[in-house]
Motif scaffolding. Structure first.
Motif, PDB file in Angstrom:
ATOM      1  N   ASN A  96     -44.026 -62.423 -98.061  1.00 42.44           N
ATOM      2  CA  ASN A  96     -43.235 -62.852 -96.908  1.00 42.44           C
ATOM      3  C   ASN A  96     -44.076 -63.357 -95.738  1.00 42.44           C
ATOM      4  OD1 ASN A  96     -40.921 -62.289 -98.323  1.00 42.44           O
ATOM      5  ND2 ASN A  96     -40.575 -60.310 -97.345  1.00 42.44           N
ATOM      6  N   GLU A  97     -45.106 -62.637 -95.374  1.00 43.47           N
ATOM      7  CA  GLU A  97     -45.948 -63.052 -94.243  1.00 43.47           C
ATOM      8  C   GLU A  97     -46.678 -64.362 -94.559  1.00 43.47           C
ATOM      9  OE1 GLU A  97     -49.772 -61.363 -91.795  1.00 43.47           O
ATOM     10  OE2 GLU A  97     -48.282 -59.898 -92.474  1.00 43.47           O
ATOM     11  N   LEU A  98     -47.149 -64.496 -95.781  1.00 47.85           N
ATOM     12  CA  LEU A  98     -47.844 -65.717 -96.188  1.00 47.85           C
ATOM     13  C   LEU A  98     -46.883 -66.911 -96.202  1.00 47.85           C
ATOM     14  CD1 LEU A  98     -50.475 -66.990 -97.120  1.00 47.85           C
ATOM     15  CD2 LEU A  98     -49.917 -66.281 -99.444  1.00 47.85           C
ATOM     16  N   ILE A  99     -45.681 -66.705 -96.703  1.00 47.97           N
ATOM     17  CA  ILE A  99     -44.681 -67.773 -96.704  1.00 47.97           C
ATOM     18  C   ILE A  99     -44.377 -68.192 -95.274  1.00 47.97           C
ATOM     19  CG2 ILE A  99     -42.272 -68.330 -97.245  1.00 47.97           C
ATOM     20  CD1 ILE A  99     -42.628 -66.461 -99.740  1.00 47.97           C
ATOM     21  N   ALA A 100     -44.271 -67.225 -94.363  1.00 47.42           N
ATOM     22  CA  ALA A 100     -44.022 -67.536 -92.950  1.00 47.42           C
ATOM     23  C   ALA A 100     -45.172 -68.349 -92.365  1.00 47.42           C
ATOM     24  CB  ALA A 100     -43.806 -66.252 -92.157  1.00 47.42           C
ATOM     25  N   SER A 101     -46.402 -68.017 -92.738  1.00 44.37           N
ATOM     26  CA  SER A 101     -47.568 -68.776 -92.244  1.00 44.37           C
ATOM     27  C   SER A 101     -47.573 -70.205 -92.773  1.00 44.37           C
ATOM     28  CB  SER A 101     -48.871 -68.076 -92.649  1.00 44.37           C
ATOM     29  OG  SER A 101     -48.979 -66.817 -92.021  1.00 44.37           O
ATOM     30  N   ILE A 102     -47.239 -70.363 -94.042  1.00 46.29           N
ATOM     31  CA  ILE A 102     -47.148 -71.705 -94.631  1.00 46.29           C
ATOM     32  C   ILE A 102     -46.051 -72.485 -93.924  1.00 46.29           C
ATOM     33  CG2 ILE A 102     -46.615 -73.029 -96.718  1.00 46.29           C
ATOM     34  CD1 ILE A 102     -47.777 -70.581 -98.317  1.00 46.29           C
ATOM     35  N   ARG A 103     -44.924 -71.824 -93.693  1.00 42.68           N
ATOM     36  CA  ARG A 103     -43.796 -72.463 -92.999  1.00 42.68           C
ATOM     37  C   ARG A 103     -44.207 -72.900 -91.593  1.00 42.68           C
ATOM     38  NH1 ARG A 103     -40.087 -75.776 -92.813  1.00 42.68           N
ATOM     39  NH2 ARG A 103     -38.254 -75.271 -91.629  1.00 42.68           N
ATOM     40  N   ASP A 104     -44.977 -72.066 -90.894  1.00 38.50           N
ATOM     41  CA  ASP A 104     -45.476 -72.433 -89.563  1.00 38.50           C
ATOM     42  C   ASP A 104     -46.331 -73.701 -89.628  1.00 38.50           C
ATOM     43  OD1 ASP A 104     -44.183 -70.258 -88.449  1.00 38.50           O
ATOM     44  OD2 ASP A 104     -46.002 -69.021 -88.314  1.00 38.50           O
ATOM     45  N   GLU A 105     -47.160 -73.790 -90.654  1.00 39.72           N
ATOM     46  CA  GLU A 105     -47.996 -74.986 -90.838  1.00 39.72           C
ATOM     47  C   GLU A 105     -47.109 -76.209 -91.086  1.00 39.72           C
ATOM     48  OE1 GLU A 105     -51.246 -75.339 -90.376  1.00 39.72           O
ATOM     49  OE2 GLU A 105     -51.561 -73.205 -90.000  1.00 39.72           O
ATOM     50  N   GLN A 106     -46.076 -76.041 -91.906  1.00 43.96           N
ATOM     51  CA  GLN A 106     -45.154 -77.143 -92.183  1.00 43.96           C
ATOM     52  C   GLN A 106     -44.438 -77.596 -90.911  1.00 43.96           C
ATOM     53  OE1 GLN A 106     -42.825 -75.100 -95.246  1.00 43.96           O
ATOM     54  NE2 GLN A 106     -43.410 -76.689 -96.711  1.00 43.96           N
ATOM     55  N   ILE A 107     -43.952 -76.659 -90.139  1.00 42.98           N
ATOM     56  CA  ILE A 107     -43.229 -76.990 -88.910  1.00 42.98           C
ATOM     57  C   ILE A 107     -44.135 -77.732 -87.942  1.00 42.98           C
ATOM     58  CG2 ILE A 107     -42.174 -75.989 -86.835  1.00 42.98           C
ATOM     59  CD1 ILE A 107     -40.998 -73.809 -88.742  1.00 42.98           C
ATOM     60  N   ASP A 108     -45.342 -77.226 -87.769  1.00 42.31           N
ATOM     61  CA  ASP A 108     -46.284 -77.869 -86.850  1.00 42.31           C
ATOM     62  C   ASP A 108     -46.617 -79.290 -87.318  1.00 42.31           C
ATOM     63  OD1 ASP A 108     -47.997 -77.662 -84.473  1.00 42.31           O
ATOM     64  OD2 ASP A 108     -49.650 -77.779 -85.912  1.00 42.31           O
ATOM     65  N   LEU A 109     -46.860 -79.444 -88.599  1.00 42.12           N
ATOM     66  CA  LEU A 109     -47.151 -80.767 -89.148  1.00 42.12           C
ATOM     67  C   LEU A 109     -45.975 -81.708 -88.922  1.00 42.12           C
ATOM     68  CD1 LEU A 109     -48.821 -82.786 -90.813  1.00 42.12           C
ATOM     69  CD2 LEU A 109     -47.868 -81.720 -92.881  1.00 42.12           C
ATOM     70  N   MET A 110     -44.780 -81.252 -89.211  1.00 41.79           N
ATOM     71  CA  MET A 110     -43.611 -82.115 -89.049  1.00 41.79           C
ATOM     72  C   MET A 110     -43.342 -82.463 -87.588  1.00 41.79           C
ATOM     73  SD  MET A 110     -42.850 -83.052 -91.981  1.00 41.79           S
ATOM     74  CE  MET A 110     -41.479 -84.065 -91.470  1.00 41.79           C
ATOM     75  N   GLN A 111     -43.692 -81.581 -86.665  1.00 44.08           N
ATOM     76  CA  GLN A 111     -43.557 -81.915 -85.247  1.00 44.08           C
ATOM     77  C   GLN A 111     -44.474 -83.080 -84.890  1.00 44.08           C
ATOM     78  OE1 GLN A 111     -44.196 -78.088 -83.394  1.00 44.08           O
ATOM     79  NE2 GLN A 111     -41.997 -77.660 -83.310  1.00 44.08           N
ATOM     80  N   HIS A 112     -45.682 -83.075 -85.452  1.00 44.06           N
ATOM     81  CA  HIS A 112     -46.603 -84.198 -85.220  1.00 44.06           C
ATOM     82  C   HIS A 112     -46.095 -85.468 -85.894  1.00 44.06           C
ATOM     83  CE1 HIS A 112     -49.752 -82.025 -83.153  1.00 44.06           C
ATOM     84  NE2 HIS A 112     -49.689 -81.078 -84.073  1.00 44.06           N
ATOM     85  N   VAL A 113     -45.651 -85.334 -87.123  1.00 45.10           N
ATOM     86  CA  VAL A 113     -45.218 -86.486 -87.912  1.00 45.10           C
ATOM     87  C   VAL A 113     -43.975 -87.146 -87.309  1.00 45.10           C
ATOM     88  CG1 VAL A 113     -44.276 -87.170 -90.175  1.00 45.10           C
ATOM     89  CG2 VAL A 113     -46.261 -85.665 -90.060  1.00 45.10           C
ATOM     90  N   THR A 114     -43.092 -86.348 -86.751  1.00 46.64           N
ATOM     91  CA  THR A 114     -41.839 -86.892 -86.224  1.00 46.64           C
ATOM     92  C   THR A 114     -41.874 -87.124 -84.711  1.00 46.64           C
ATOM     93  OG1 THR A 114     -40.888 -84.663 -86.005  1.00 46.64           O
ATOM     94  CG2 THR A 114     -40.452 -85.873 -88.064  1.00 46.64           C
ATOM     95  N   SER A 115     -43.047 -87.004 -84.117  1.00 48.60           N
ATOM     96  CA  SER A 115     -43.103 -87.227 -82.664  1.00 48.60           C
ATOM     97  C   SER A 115     -42.636 -88.651 -82.352  1.00 48.60           C
ATOM     98  CB  SER A 115     -44.507 -86.979 -82.116  1.00 48.60           C
ATOM     99  OG  SER A 115     -45.402 -87.956 -82.585  1.00 48.60           O
ATOM    100  N   GLY A 116     -41.858 -88.773 -81.284  1.00 48.02           N
ATOM    101  CA  GLY A 116     -41.313 -90.068 -80.904  1.00 48.02           C
ATOM    102  C   GLY A 116     -39.979 -90.391 -81.567  1.00 48.02           C
TER     103      GLY A 116
END
Length: 161
Positions: free
Chosen positions: A103-123
């Motif tokens: 669970n904790e590892l999945i949450a960390s991976i999810r955090d990485e995904q969210i952060d990446l998508m925030q960069h990718v979808t900026s604008g």
């Protein structure tokens, strides 16, 4: 009209974006210090979304060979993040589940995904992102239907032979 393919045609853009997004995700996971390879991280996330699915189904959904998935599963199981259970319908098949330890590892991976998508979808506005998500889901559904039609057609052709 030029006989050359348009590099900005929807199909080419989708393929480019998917390839680049996967590469960016893999770089993030490789440098995040999670103790997993990018392939193992993708596998763990996919298992979490397809909890209780058969190995073959997971491999198909990931677009990888069953033997490649088996290698990822062996490692994830040895780390205590997944478990394989017999399929009550098919003794040869295994159903895959995450463990609480993941669970904790999945949450960390999810955090990485969210952060990446925030960069990718900026604008891009939230409403536009939701419209794009809906349209991409429709494309996916259309492709699934096309695959099913192709499979059905192949079965019919095989039966005729």
């Amino acid at each position: 009209m030029s006989p050359r393919p348009d590099p900005d045609a929807l199909g080419f853009v989708l393929i480019d974006v998917a390839r680049m997004l996967r590469s960016a995700f893999e770089r993030r996971i490789a440098t995040a210090g999670l103790g997993l390879t990018p392939g193992e991280a993708r596998t763990l996330v996919r298992i979490a979304t397809l909890e209780g699915s058969r190995q073959l189904d997971i491999a198909q959904r990931m677009g990888i060979e069953p033997m490649t998935l088996s290698t990822y599963l062996d490692r994830l199981q040895s780390l205590g993040f997944i478990e394989r259970r017999p399929d009550p319908v098919d003794r040869r098949a295994k159903l895959i589940f995450t463990t609480p330890a993941a669970n904790e590892l999945i949450a960390s991976i999810r955090d990485e995904q969210i952060d990446l998508m925030q960069h990718v979808t900026s604008g891009i506005g939230t409403a536009d992102i939701e419209v794009m998500r809906g349209q991409l889901k429709q494309l996916r559904a259309n492709l699934v239907a096309l695959e099913e039609d192709s499979s059905a057609l192949a079965l019919v052709k095989e039966a005729i032979r």
